[in-house]
Design a protein around this motif. Structure first.
Motif, PDB file in Angstrom:
ATOM      1  N   LEU A  23      48.946  38.878  40.486  1.00  0.00           N
ATOM      2  CA  LEU A  23      50.210  38.395  39.926  1.00  0.00           C
ATOM      3  C   LEU A  23      50.843  37.311  40.778  1.00  0.00           C
ATOM      4  CD1 LEU A  23      51.867  41.723  38.760  1.00  0.00           C
ATOM      5  CD2 LEU A  23      50.654  40.036  37.398  1.00  0.00           C
ATOM      6  N   ARG A  24      50.854  37.528  42.101  1.00  0.00           N
ATOM      7  CA  ARG A  24      51.457  36.515  42.976  1.00  0.00           C
ATOM      8  C   ARG A  24      50.909  36.643  44.382  1.00  0.00           C
ATOM      9  NH1 ARG A  24      56.383  38.118  45.886  1.00  0.00           N
ATOM     10  NH2 ARG A  24      56.633  40.344  45.637  1.00  0.00           N
ATOM     11  N   HIS A  25      51.061  35.560  45.122  1.00  0.00           N
ATOM     12  CA  HIS A  25      50.645  35.447  46.511  1.00  0.00           C
ATOM     13  C   HIS A  25      51.864  35.815  47.355  1.00  0.00           C
ATOM     14  CE1 HIS A  25      48.040  33.678  49.604  1.00  0.00           C
ATOM     15  NE2 HIS A  25      49.141  33.235  50.155  1.00  0.00           N
ATOM     16  N   VAL A  26      51.881  37.024  47.965  1.00  0.00           N
ATOM     17  CA  VAL A  26      53.070  37.509  48.666  1.00  0.00           C
ATOM     18  C   VAL A  26      53.205  36.856  50.027  1.00  0.00           C
ATOM     19  CG1 VAL A  26      54.217  39.555  49.585  1.00  0.00           C
ATOM     20  CG2 VAL A  26      52.975  39.691  47.444  1.00  0.00           C
ATOM     21  N   GLU A  27      52.177  36.955  50.855  1.00  0.00           N
ATOM     22  CA  GLU A  27      52.167  36.339  52.172  1.00  0.00           C
ATOM     23  C   GLU A  27      50.832  35.644  52.364  1.00  0.00           C
ATOM     24  OE1 GLU A  27      53.023  39.013  55.318  1.00  0.00           O
ATOM     25  OE2 GLU A  27      54.995  39.547  54.562  1.00  0.00           O
ATOM     26  N   GLU A  28      50.575  35.244  53.592  1.00  0.00           N
ATOM     27  CA  GLU A  28      49.325  34.536  53.869  1.00  0.00           C
ATOM     28  C   GLU A  28      48.113  35.415  53.582  1.00  0.00           C
ATOM     29  OE1 GLU A  28      47.132  32.448  57.668  1.00  0.00           O
ATOM     30  OE2 GLU A  28      49.300  32.733  57.692  1.00  0.00           O
ATOM     31  N   VAL A  29      48.244  36.724  53.837  1.00  0.00           N
ATOM     32  CA  VAL A  29      47.105  37.623  53.656  1.00  0.00           C
ATOM     33  C   VAL A  29      47.432  38.797  52.736  1.00  0.00           C
ATOM     34  CG1 VAL A  29      45.967  37.073  55.826  1.00  0.00           C
ATOM     35  CG2 VAL A  29      47.742  38.822  55.775  1.00  0.00           C
ATOM     36  N   ALA A  30      48.414  38.678  51.869  1.00  0.00           N
ATOM     37  CA  ALA A  30      48.787  39.778  50.975  1.00  0.00           C
ATOM     38  C   ALA A  30      48.960  39.270  49.548  1.00  0.00           C
ATOM     39  CB  ALA A  30      50.077  40.429  51.450  1.00  0.00           C
ATOM     40  N   TYR A  31      48.514  40.088  48.593  1.00  0.00           N
ATOM     41  CA  TYR A  31      48.585  39.732  47.181  1.00  0.00           C
ATOM     42  C   TYR A  31      49.153  40.903  46.389  1.00  0.00           C
ATOM     43  CZ  TYR A  31      45.557  35.811  48.300  1.00  0.00           C
ATOM     44  OH  TYR A  31      45.045  34.665  48.836  1.00  0.00           O
ATOM     45  N   GLU A  32      49.886  40.583  45.327  1.00  0.00           N
ATOM     46  CA  GLU A  32      50.389  41.605  44.422  1.00  0.00           C
ATOM     47  C   GLU A  32      49.479  41.657  43.208  1.00  0.00           C
ATOM     48  OE1 GLU A  32      54.340  42.855  41.873  1.00  0.00           O
ATOM     49  OE2 GLU A  32      54.434  41.184  43.256  1.00  0.00           O
ATOM     50  N   LEU A  33      49.067  42.882  42.835  1.00  0.00           N
ATOM     51  CA  LEU A  33      48.141  43.073  41.719  1.00  0.00           C
ATOM     52  C   LEU A  33      48.853  43.734  40.548  1.00  0.00           C
ATOM     53  CD1 LEU A  33      45.054  44.523  43.618  1.00  0.00           C
ATOM     54  CD2 LEU A  33      45.592  42.148  43.130  1.00  0.00           C
ATOM     55  N   SER A  34      48.348  43.488  39.350  1.00  0.00           N
ATOM     56  CA  SER A  34      48.853  44.190  38.178  1.00  0.00           C
ATOM     57  C   SER A  34      48.003  45.443  38.009  1.00  0.00           C
ATOM     58  CB  SER A  34      48.764  43.306  36.931  1.00  0.00           C
ATOM     59  OG  SER A  34      47.418  43.038  36.630  1.00  0.00           O
ATOM     60  N   LEU A  35      48.551  46.586  38.392  1.00  0.00           N
ATOM     61  CA  LEU A  35      47.817  47.847  38.351  1.00  0.00           C
ATOM     62  C   LEU A  35      48.014  48.534  37.012  1.00  0.00           C
ATOM     63  CD1 LEU A  35      48.673  49.178  41.917  1.00  0.00           C
ATOM     64  CD2 LEU A  35      46.603  48.022  41.177  1.00  0.00           C
ATOM     65  N   LEU A  36      47.153  49.493  36.735  1.00  0.00           N
ATOM     66  CA  LEU A  36      47.259  50.285  35.517  1.00  0.00           C
ATOM     67  C   LEU A  36      48.497  51.178  35.588  1.00  0.00           C
ATOM     68  CD1 LEU A  36      43.545  51.431  35.309  1.00  0.00           C
ATOM     69  CD2 LEU A  36      44.633  49.630  33.979  1.00  0.00           C
ATOM     70  N   PRO A  37      49.037  51.589  34.441  1.00  0.00           N
ATOM     71  CA  PRO A  37      50.193  52.499  34.469  1.00  0.00           C
ATOM     72  C   PRO A  37      49.879  53.831  35.145  1.00  0.00           C
ATOM     73  CG  PRO A  37      49.892  51.586  32.279  1.00  0.00           C
ATOM     74  CD  PRO A  37      48.727  51.140  33.084  1.00  0.00           C
ATOM     75  N   SER A  38      48.617  54.239  35.102  1.00  0.00           N
ATOM     76  CA  SER A  38      48.247  55.495  35.762  1.00  0.00           C
ATOM     77  C   SER A  38      48.306  55.385  37.282  1.00  0.00           C
ATOM     78  CB  SER A  38      46.857  55.929  35.326  1.00  0.00           C
ATOM     79  OG  SER A  38      45.922  54.923  35.640  1.00  0.00           O
ATOM     80  N   LEU A  39      48.319  54.166  37.809  1.00  0.00           N
ATOM     81  CA  LEU A  39      48.415  53.948  39.260  1.00  0.00           C
ATOM     82  C   LEU A  39      49.828  53.540  39.659  1.00  0.00           C
ATOM     83  CD1 LEU A  39      45.098  52.004  39.868  1.00  0.00           C
ATOM     84  CD2 LEU A  39      45.570  54.382  40.378  1.00  0.00           C
ATOM     85  N   ALA A  40      50.821  54.014  38.931  1.00  0.00           N
ATOM     86  CA  ALA A  40      52.205  53.614  39.195  1.00  0.00           C
ATOM     87  C   ALA A  40      52.693  54.115  40.545  1.00  0.00           C
ATOM     88  CB  ALA A  40      53.119  54.144  38.084  1.00  0.00           C
ATOM     89  N   ARG A  41      52.073  55.181  41.080  1.00  0.00           N
ATOM     90  CA  ARG A  41      52.496  55.711  42.380  1.00  0.00           C
ATOM     91  C   ARG A  41      52.035  54.837  43.543  1.00  0.00           C
ATOM     92  NH1 ARG A  41      50.394  61.341  43.315  1.00  0.00           N
ATOM     93  NH2 ARG A  41      48.473  60.363  42.662  1.00  0.00           N
TER      94      ARG A  41
END
Length: 176
Positions: A102-120
């Motif tokens: 979804l987006r590039h958070v930091e130099e070495v971190a990324y945000e992913l679009s996870l499944l609803p079952s992985l909401a935790r």
């Protein structure tokens, strides 16, 4: 009077001042100069050690970057004690998904679009937890995860059958 002096009747001689007052006198700047030189030597040695350790790490970690919208695989979820996909230990899958970045958070971190079952699970992951997905993005994973991150395996087709003959019995096996 300080508490130590009150108890023992003399001044505290700590490691900082292990001498009687008035005994120690600095003659010249030789002592200060020696201390500064030792500090520089220590800093140089720390710098070389740090660069050596950095080179060891950089040798193992490839220089990878991902674009927004690209699909990646996620290394087995970072939760201890969770049965991942119905398997424990060596039999649990190494990578799951294919998830969109979804987006590039930091130099070495990324945000992913996870499944609803992985909401935790927190959606931001370090680059070392991701691998590039080389499959067809149109084909989505049909595995539905439960609350405890497990799934039910359903056989699709029987590909092959085989009967293994031992001395006293026959063992039937099938490839699904």
């Amino acid at each position: 009077m300080a508490p130590y002096e009150d108890l023992y009747g003399r001044r505290c001689r700590s490691l900082v001042g292990w001498f009687k007052p008035g005994d120690a006198r600095l003659f010249g700047t030789d002592l200060v100069q020696d201390a500064l030189e030792k500090v520089k030597v220590i800093q140089d040695r720390l710098r070389t050690t740090q660069s050596r350790q950095k080179s060891y790490v950089n040798r193992k970690v490839p220089d990878v970057s991902y674009m927004v919208g690209e699909r990646v695989l996620l290394r087995g979820l970072p939760m201890n004690g969770v049965m991942r996909f119905g398997k424990k230990g060596k039999l649990s899958p190494r990578f799951i998904g294919s998830f969109e970045i979804l987006r590039h958070v930091e130099e070495v971190a990324y945000e992913l679009s996870l499944l609803p079952s992985l909401a935790r699970v927190h959606p931001v992951f370090h680059i070392s937890m991701l691998r590039r997905y080389h499959g067809d993005p149109a084909v989505a994973s049909s595995v539905q995860l439960d609350k405890d991150l497990s799934y039910v395996e359903e056989p699709v087709a029987i590909l092959d059958r085989q009967v293994k003959k031992l001395r006293s019995k026959n063992i039937a096996s099938g490839k699904v």
